[in-house]
Design a protein around this motif. Structure first.
Motif, PDB file in Angstrom:
ATOM      1  N   SER A  86       2.650 -17.711   5.931  1.00 47.81           N
ATOM      2  CA  SER A  86       3.327 -16.650   6.722  1.00 47.81           C
ATOM      3  C   SER A  86       4.363 -15.746   5.849  1.00 47.81           C
ATOM      4  CB  SER A  86       4.228 -17.290   7.643  1.00 47.81           C
ATOM      5  OG  SER A  86       5.198 -18.106   7.046  1.00 47.81           O
ATOM      6  N   ASP A  87       4.640 -16.281   4.434  1.00 46.72           N
ATOM      7  CA  ASP A  87       5.487 -15.307   3.778  1.00 46.72           C
ATOM      8  C   ASP A  87       4.659 -14.459   3.101  1.00 46.72           C
ATOM      9  OD1 ASP A  87       7.984 -16.988   3.747  1.00 46.72           O
ATOM     10  OD2 ASP A  87       7.125 -18.484   2.426  1.00 46.72           O
ATOM     11  N   VAL A  88       3.352 -14.797   2.915  1.00 44.10           N
ATOM     12  CA  VAL A  88       2.306 -13.930   2.438  1.00 44.10           C
ATOM     13  C   VAL A  88       2.089 -12.697   3.268  1.00 44.10           C
ATOM     14  CG1 VAL A  88       0.065 -13.278   1.319  1.00 44.10           C
ATOM     15  CG2 VAL A  88       1.389 -15.267   0.654  1.00 44.10           C
ATOM     16  N   ASP A  89       1.907 -13.196   4.274  1.00 46.66           N
ATOM     17  CA  ASP A  89       1.547 -12.148   5.647  1.00 46.66           C
ATOM     18  C   ASP A  89       2.860 -11.265   5.814  1.00 46.66           C
ATOM     19  OD1 ASP A  89      -0.792 -13.264   6.152  1.00 46.66           O
ATOM     20  OD2 ASP A  89       0.045 -14.653   7.789  1.00 46.66           O
ATOM     21  N   LYS A  90       4.183 -11.825   5.765  1.00 48.52           N
ATOM     22  CA  LYS A  90       5.370 -10.735   5.653  1.00 48.52           C
ATOM     23  C   LYS A  90       5.428  -9.984   4.785  1.00 48.52           C
ATOM     24  CE  LYS A  90       7.961 -14.176   8.207  1.00 48.52           C
ATOM     25  NZ  LYS A  90       9.264 -15.316   8.167  1.00 48.52           N
ATOM     26  N   ALA A  91       4.931 -10.288   3.669  1.00 50.87           N
ATOM     27  CA  ALA A  91       5.237  -9.357   2.442  1.00 50.87           C
ATOM     28  C   ALA A  91       3.923  -8.399   2.399  1.00 50.87           C
ATOM     29  CB  ALA A  91       5.078 -10.229   0.919  1.00 50.87           C
ATOM     30  N   ASP A  92       2.938  -8.985   2.926  1.00 54.40           N
ATOM     31  CA  ASP A  92       1.894  -7.670   3.026  1.00 54.40           C
ATOM     32  C   ASP A  92       2.153  -6.709   4.193  1.00 54.40           C
ATOM     33  OD1 ASP A  92      -1.099  -7.066   2.524  1.00 54.40           O
ATOM     34  OD2 ASP A  92      -1.424  -7.512   4.766  1.00 54.40           O
ATOM     35  N   ALA A  93       2.858  -7.272   5.150  1.00 56.48           N
ATOM     36  CA  ALA A  93       3.224  -6.342   6.340  1.00 56.48           C
ATOM     37  C   ALA A  93       4.241  -5.303   5.800  1.00 56.48           C
ATOM     38  CB  ALA A  93       3.772  -6.812   7.562  1.00 56.48           C
ATOM     39  N   TRP A  94       5.285  -5.958   5.118  1.00 59.70           N
ATOM     40  CA  TRP A  94       6.306  -4.691   4.289  1.00 59.70           C
ATOM     41  C   TRP A  94       5.322  -3.929   3.292  1.00 59.70           C
ATOM     42  CZ3 TRP A  94       7.469  -3.446  -0.551  1.00 59.70           C
ATOM     43  CH2 TRP A  94       8.807  -2.981  -0.746  1.00 59.70           C
ATOM     44  N   PHE A  95       4.529  -4.665   2.505  1.00 56.98           N
ATOM     45  CA  PHE A  95       3.798  -3.480   1.677  1.00 56.98           C
ATOM     46  C   PHE A  95       2.921  -2.242   2.244  1.00 56.98           C
ATOM     47  CE2 PHE A  95       1.490  -2.144  -1.880  1.00 56.98           C
ATOM     48  CZ  PHE A  95       2.357  -2.052  -2.947  1.00 56.98           C
ATOM     49  N   ASP A  96       2.320  -2.850   3.636  1.00 62.41           N
ATOM     50  CA  ASP A  96       1.600  -1.720   4.137  1.00 62.41           C
ATOM     51  C   ASP A  96       2.331  -0.574   4.718  1.00 62.41           C
ATOM     52  OD1 ASP A  96      -0.787  -3.097   3.962  1.00 62.41           O
ATOM     53  OD2 ASP A  96      -0.684  -4.123   5.952  1.00 62.41           O
ATOM     54  N   GLU A  97       3.722  -1.019   4.918  1.00 63.32           N
ATOM     55  CA  GLU A  97       4.700   0.095   5.476  1.00 63.32           C
ATOM     56  C   GLU A  97       5.372   0.861   4.484  1.00 63.32           C
ATOM     57  OE1 GLU A  97       8.710   0.336   8.392  1.00 63.32           O
ATOM     58  OE2 GLU A  97       7.758  -1.838   8.297  1.00 63.32           O
ATOM     59  N   HIS A  98       5.719   0.071   3.201  1.00 60.07           N
ATOM     60  CA  HIS A  98       6.465   0.861   2.268  1.00 60.07           C
ATOM     61  C   HIS A  98       5.958   0.896   0.982  1.00 60.07           C
ATOM     62  CE1 HIS A  98      10.099   0.260   5.105  1.00 60.07           C
ATOM     63  NE2 HIS A  98       9.647  -1.042   5.036  1.00 60.07           N
ATOM     64  N   GLY A  99       4.544   0.418   0.889  1.00 61.18           N
ATOM     65  CA  GLY A  99       3.782   0.501  -0.598  1.00 61.18           C
ATOM     66  C   GLY A  99       3.846   1.819  -1.103  1.00 61.18           C
ATOM     67  N   THR A 100       3.670   2.691  -0.490  1.00 64.51           N
ATOM     68  CA  THR A 100       3.570   4.050  -1.109  1.00 64.51           C
ATOM     69  C   THR A 100       4.756   4.346  -1.943  1.00 64.51           C
ATOM     70  OG1 THR A 100       2.091   4.921   0.527  1.00 64.51           O
ATOM     71  CG2 THR A 100       3.233   6.413  -0.958  1.00 64.51           C
ATOM     72  N   LYS A 101       6.057   4.198  -1.257  1.00 63.90           N
ATOM     73  CA  LYS A 101       7.353   4.425  -2.115  1.00 63.90           C
ATOM     74  C   LYS A 101       7.574   3.379  -3.164  1.00 63.90           C
ATOM     75  CE  LYS A 101       9.001   4.287   2.204  1.00 63.90           C
ATOM     76  NZ  LYS A 101      10.149   4.233   3.253  1.00 63.90           N
ATOM     77  N   ALA A 102       7.013   1.921  -2.633  1.00 63.61           N
ATOM     78  CA  ALA A 102       7.180   0.919  -3.624  1.00 63.61           C
ATOM     79  C   ALA A 102       6.517   1.259  -5.012  1.00 63.61           C
ATOM     80  CB  ALA A 102       6.776  -0.240  -3.092  1.00 63.61           C
ATOM     81  N   VAL A 103       5.309   1.696  -5.155  1.00 64.66           N
ATOM     82  CA  VAL A 103       4.273   2.060  -6.103  1.00 64.66           C
ATOM     83  C   VAL A 103       5.169   3.312  -6.860  1.00 64.66           C
ATOM     84  CG1 VAL A 103       2.394   2.908  -6.880  1.00 64.66           C
ATOM     85  CG2 VAL A 103       2.345   1.118  -5.323  1.00 64.66           C
ATOM     86  N   PHE A 104       5.465   4.415  -6.420  1.00 59.59           N
ATOM     87  CA  PHE A 104       6.051   5.412  -6.829  1.00 59.59           C
ATOM     88  C   PHE A 104       7.446   5.192  -7.587  1.00 59.59           C
ATOM     89  CE2 PHE A 104       8.930   9.159  -6.822  1.00 59.59           C
ATOM     90  CZ  PHE A 104       8.303   9.929  -7.711  1.00 59.59           C
ATOM     91  N   VAL A 105       8.451   4.438  -6.803  1.00 57.59           N
ATOM     92  CA  VAL A 105       9.741   4.095  -7.295  1.00 57.59           C
ATOM     93  C   VAL A 105       9.585   3.108  -8.397  1.00 57.59           C
ATOM     94  CG1 VAL A 105      12.178   3.358  -6.962  1.00 57.59           C
ATOM     95  CG2 VAL A 105      10.826   4.988  -5.159  1.00 57.59           C
ATOM     96  N   GLY A 106       8.618   2.140  -8.067  1.00 59.04           N
ATOM     97  CA  GLY A 106       8.599   1.076  -8.999  1.00 59.04           C
ATOM     98  C   GLY A 106       8.145   1.219 -10.267  1.00 59.04           C
ATOM     99  N   ARG A 107       7.369   2.336 -10.314  1.00 56.20           N
ATOM    100  CA  ARG A 107       7.057   2.793 -11.905  1.00 56.20           C
ATOM    101  C   ARG A 107       8.261   3.323 -12.882  1.00 56.20           C
ATOM    102  NH1 ARG A 107       2.823   0.784 -13.403  1.00 56.20           N
ATOM    103  NH2 ARG A 107       2.860   2.021 -15.143  1.00 56.20           N
TER     104      ARG A 107
END
Length: 197
Positions: free
Chosen positions: A92-113
């Motif tokens: 369930s932790d993986v599912d929550k993290a995956d749901a978060w990434f689906d919503e914020h992944g684009t920003k996370a990849v850009f800013v994370g770099r």
């Protein structure tokens, strides 16, 4: 430092790109060292400033794609099964993290770099979550271009004092590691309390 210098002397700007690609996958020497050194070399006329920026950005993308591929190979289902075997975690932790990434992944990849330590790690969840590779590549390139340009220009401007970039950004890297360690500790403590209750 000597190895990176020799690589750039032998290959020019592509050598800087190769060093950055390797740093993304095997980070013994951080980009905070490589990029200002490339800027310093450009300031001395040994390599082209524009070529250094373009080649290091290409190297960042190649390195990120390797880790993205690792995440894609790992996959969501395999990670869920693995999480069930690791103490204090569950599918369930993986599912929550995956749901978060689906919503914020684009920003996370850009800013994370542009965040030390995170800049390499962010590629793995992108691969795990199945972020479209074209989108991942574009946002990785954009974020890397900003980060690489800033550090190369800093090395170019500082000249012989280019090592100051690594000295000050080293504190940022340490801060990120401390935050990550505190987050993990908080997560474990919260899980222990949950199980006791």
């Amino acid at each position: 430092m000597e190895w990176i210098t020799r690589l750039m002397e032998a290959l020019g700007s592509p050598g800087a790109g190769l060093a950055v690609a390797l740093e993304n996958v095997f980070p013994p020497v951080p980009s905070e060292v490589i990029l200002p050194l490339a800027g310093f070399a450009a300031g001395q006329g040994k390599i082209s400033l524009v070529a250094a920026i373009l080649w290091t950005t290409a190297g960042s993308v190649v390195g990120a794609l390797v880790l993205y591929g690792l995440g894609a190979w790992l996959g969501l289902e395999r990670l869920r099964r693995l999480a069930d075997r690791i103490p204090f975690t569950s599918a369930s932790d993986v599912d929550k993290a995956d749901a978060w990434f689906d919503e914020h992944g684009t920003k996370a990849v850009f800013v994370g770099r542009m965040v030390p330590v995170v800049r390499s790690l962010i590629s793995i969840p992108a691969g795990v979550s199945g972020m479209p590779i074209v989108k991942f590549t574009l946002y990785t390139a954009a974020g890397s271009l900003v980060w690489n340009t800033a550090l190369i220009l800093a090395g170019y401007a500082l000249g012989d004092n280019y090592e100051l970039v690594d000295r000050y950004l080293g504190w940022v890297s340490t801060g990120v590691l401390v935050v990550l360690a505190i987050s993990v500790a908080w997560f474990v403590v919260a899980r222990v309390r949950e199980r006791r209750s």
